[in-house]
Design a protein around this motif. Structure first.
Motif, PDB file in Angstrom:
ATOM      1  N   LEU A  86       0.826  -1.255  -0.085  1.00 40.52           N
ATOM      2  CA  LEU A  86      -0.125   0.031   0.181  1.00 40.52           C
ATOM      3  C   LEU A  86       0.965   1.140  -0.088  1.00 40.52           C
ATOM      4  O   LEU A  86       0.470   2.177  -0.774  1.00 40.52           O
ATOM      5  CB  LEU A  86      -0.897   0.104   1.149  1.00 40.52           C
ATOM      6  CG  LEU A  86      -2.143  -1.156   1.078  1.00 40.52           C
ATOM      7  CD1 LEU A  86      -2.965  -0.964   2.332  1.00 40.52           C
ATOM      8  CD2 LEU A  86      -3.160  -0.855  -0.028  1.00 40.52           C
ATOM      9  N   LEU A  87       1.785   1.189   0.802  1.00 36.58           N
ATOM     10  CA  LEU A  87       2.666   2.374   0.859  1.00 36.58           C
ATOM     11  C   LEU A  87       3.559   2.539  -0.912  1.00 36.58           C
ATOM     12  O   LEU A  87       3.726   3.827  -0.983  1.00 36.58           O
ATOM     13  CB  LEU A  87       3.883   2.150   2.097  1.00 36.58           C
ATOM     14  CG  LEU A  87       3.258   2.296   3.408  1.00 36.58           C
ATOM     15  CD1 LEU A  87       4.580   1.939   4.543  1.00 36.58           C
ATOM     16  CD2 LEU A  87       2.855   4.012   3.511  1.00 36.58           C
ATOM     17  N   ALA A  88       3.868   1.525  -1.217  1.00 34.26           N
ATOM     18  CA  ALA A  88       4.459   1.622  -2.621  1.00 34.26           C
ATOM     19  C   ALA A  88       3.477   2.322  -3.606  1.00 34.26           C
ATOM     20  O   ALA A  88       3.940   3.001  -4.582  1.00 34.26           O
ATOM     21  CB  ALA A  88       4.936   0.396  -2.903  1.00 34.26           C
ATOM     22  N   ILE A  89       2.318   1.751  -3.337  1.00 25.72           N
ATOM     23  CA  ILE A  89       1.252   2.543  -4.307  1.00 25.72           C
ATOM     24  C   ILE A  89       1.078   3.822  -3.932  1.00 25.72           C
ATOM     25  O   ILE A  89       1.067   4.993  -4.893  1.00 25.72           O
ATOM     26  CB  ILE A  89      -0.106   1.658  -4.212  1.00 25.72           C
ATOM     27  CG1 ILE A  89      -0.230   0.375  -4.571  1.00 25.72           C
ATOM     28  CG2 ILE A  89      -1.285   2.438  -4.782  1.00 25.72           C
ATOM     29  CD1 ILE A  89      -1.290  -0.438  -4.308  1.00 25.72           C
ATOM     30  N   LEU A  90       1.183   4.390  -2.690  1.00 22.81           N
ATOM     31  CA  LEU A  90       1.073   5.679  -2.355  1.00 22.81           C
ATOM     32  C   LEU A  90       2.228   6.532  -2.753  1.00 22.81           C
ATOM     33  O   LEU A  90       1.990   7.522  -3.310  1.00 22.81           O
ATOM     34  CB  LEU A  90       0.475   6.075  -0.849  1.00 22.81           C
ATOM     35  CG  LEU A  90      -0.630   5.494  -0.421  1.00 22.81           C
ATOM     36  CD1 LEU A  90      -0.698   5.559   1.175  1.00 22.81           C
ATOM     37  CD2 LEU A  90      -1.649   6.368  -1.071  1.00 22.81           C
ATOM     38  N   PHE A 143       2.865  10.234  -4.694  1.00 23.54           N
ATOM     39  CA  PHE A 143       3.421  11.119  -3.674  1.00 23.54           C
ATOM     40  C   PHE A 143       5.014  10.901  -3.461  1.00 23.54           C
ATOM     41  O   PHE A 143       5.366  10.319  -2.451  1.00 23.54           O
ATOM     42  CB  PHE A 143       2.910  11.139  -2.203  1.00 23.54           C
ATOM     43  CG  PHE A 143       1.347  11.552  -2.386  1.00 23.54           C
ATOM     44  CD1 PHE A 143       0.699  12.800  -2.789  1.00 23.54           C
ATOM     45  CD2 PHE A 143       0.340  10.402  -2.139  1.00 23.54           C
ATOM     46  CE1 PHE A 143      -0.336  13.050  -2.872  1.00 23.54           C
ATOM     47  CE2 PHE A 143      -0.811  10.818  -2.139  1.00 23.54           C
ATOM     48  CZ  PHE A 143      -1.403  12.052  -2.481  1.00 23.54           C
ATOM     49  N   PRO A 144       5.675  10.935  -4.427  1.00 27.16           N
ATOM     50  CA  PRO A 144       7.118  10.439  -4.642  1.00 27.16           C
ATOM     51  C   PRO A 144       7.913  11.154  -3.492  1.00 27.16           C
ATOM     52  O   PRO A 144       9.063  10.363  -2.772  1.00 27.16           O
ATOM     53  CB  PRO A 144       7.657  10.486  -6.029  1.00 27.16           C
ATOM     54  CG  PRO A 144       6.881  11.444  -6.621  1.00 27.16           C
ATOM     55  CD  PRO A 144       5.612  11.520  -5.873  1.00 27.16           C
ATOM     56  N   SER A 145       7.866  12.424  -3.402  1.00 25.59           N
ATOM     57  CA  SER A 145       8.707  13.219  -2.494  1.00 25.59           C
ATOM     58  C   SER A 145       8.321  12.793  -0.810  1.00 25.59           C
ATOM     59  O   SER A 145       9.186  12.702  -0.289  1.00 25.59           O
ATOM     60  CB  SER A 145       8.414  14.835  -2.377  1.00 25.59           C
ATOM     61  OG  SER A 145       7.241  15.103  -2.465  1.00 25.59           O
ATOM     62  N   GLU A 146       7.100  12.592  -0.533  1.00 25.15           N
ATOM     63  CA  GLU A 146       6.590  12.482   0.900  1.00 25.15           C
ATOM     64  C   GLU A 146       7.286  11.047   1.473  1.00 25.15           C
ATOM     65  O   GLU A 146       7.597  10.680   2.528  1.00 25.15           O
ATOM     66  CB  GLU A 146       5.145  12.604   1.083  1.00 25.15           C
ATOM     67  CG  GLU A 146       4.833  13.972   1.082  1.00 25.15           C
ATOM     68  CD  GLU A 146       4.401  14.244  -0.419  1.00 25.15           C
ATOM     69  OE1 GLU A 146       4.694  13.644  -1.262  1.00 25.15           O
ATOM     70  OE2 GLU A 146       4.284  15.746  -0.618  1.00 25.15           O
TER      71      GLU A 146
END
Length: 155
Positions: free
Chosen positions: A53-57, A61-64
């Motif tokens: 899930l974090l990889a999808i996000l 939102f690549p910088s965050e």
């Protein structure tokens, strides 16, 4: 696409649809019953699903969420490391389909990078290291279980 990702997440956590009853007595497509996951295997699947899930996000939102692909942290490989430690320090867990599917699910964090085509942010060294580690431990576990069965059959 969202339904596919949701189904992957549910499968990773351990929810499976009920199989239709058959006249043979076996459930669904399984000819042999599999063992239930241990609590540690379920927690490793939950960790891998969280990384998924974090990889999808992180695709949106690549910088965050850049710490996921940070070469110093290797966070995407944490599920693989946890599974490796489980298999090495708990030799009573057999290397069966349940254990192997848990080991393969540890790669779930890399899947969004491939599905969405964002291969430039993918930590290739971490992926290759985890693949080598999981393959080595799988081969060791299979060899260990085969050797255990051979010794059990001797009179």
């Amino acid at each position: 696409m969202i339904r596919f990702l949701f189904d992957c997440l549910l499968w990773g956590v351990g929810f499976q649809p009920r199989a239709a009853a058959t006249s043979s007595g076996f459930g669904g497509e399984q000819l042999l019953p599999t063992r239930e996951r241990s609590g540690l295997e379920a927690s490793i699947r939950a960790l891998s699903s969280t990384l998924f899930l974090l990889a999808i996000l992180s695709q949106f939102f690549p910088s965050e969420l850049s710490l996921l692909t940070s070469p110093e942290l290797h966070l995407l490989a944490s599920g693989g490391v946890a599974w490796t430690l489980l298999m090495v320090f708990r030799p009573s867990i057999p290397m069966d389909s349940t254990a192997i599917s848990t080991g393969l699910w540890t790669f779930a964090g890399y899947l969004p990078y491939f599905l969405l085509g964002n291969l430039f942010n993918l930590p290739i060294a971490t992926l290759l290291g985890q693949a080598g580690l999981v393959a080595t431990i799988s081969a060791y576990g299979l060899f260990r279980d085969i050797r255990r069965e051979i010794r059990a059959e001797k009179p």
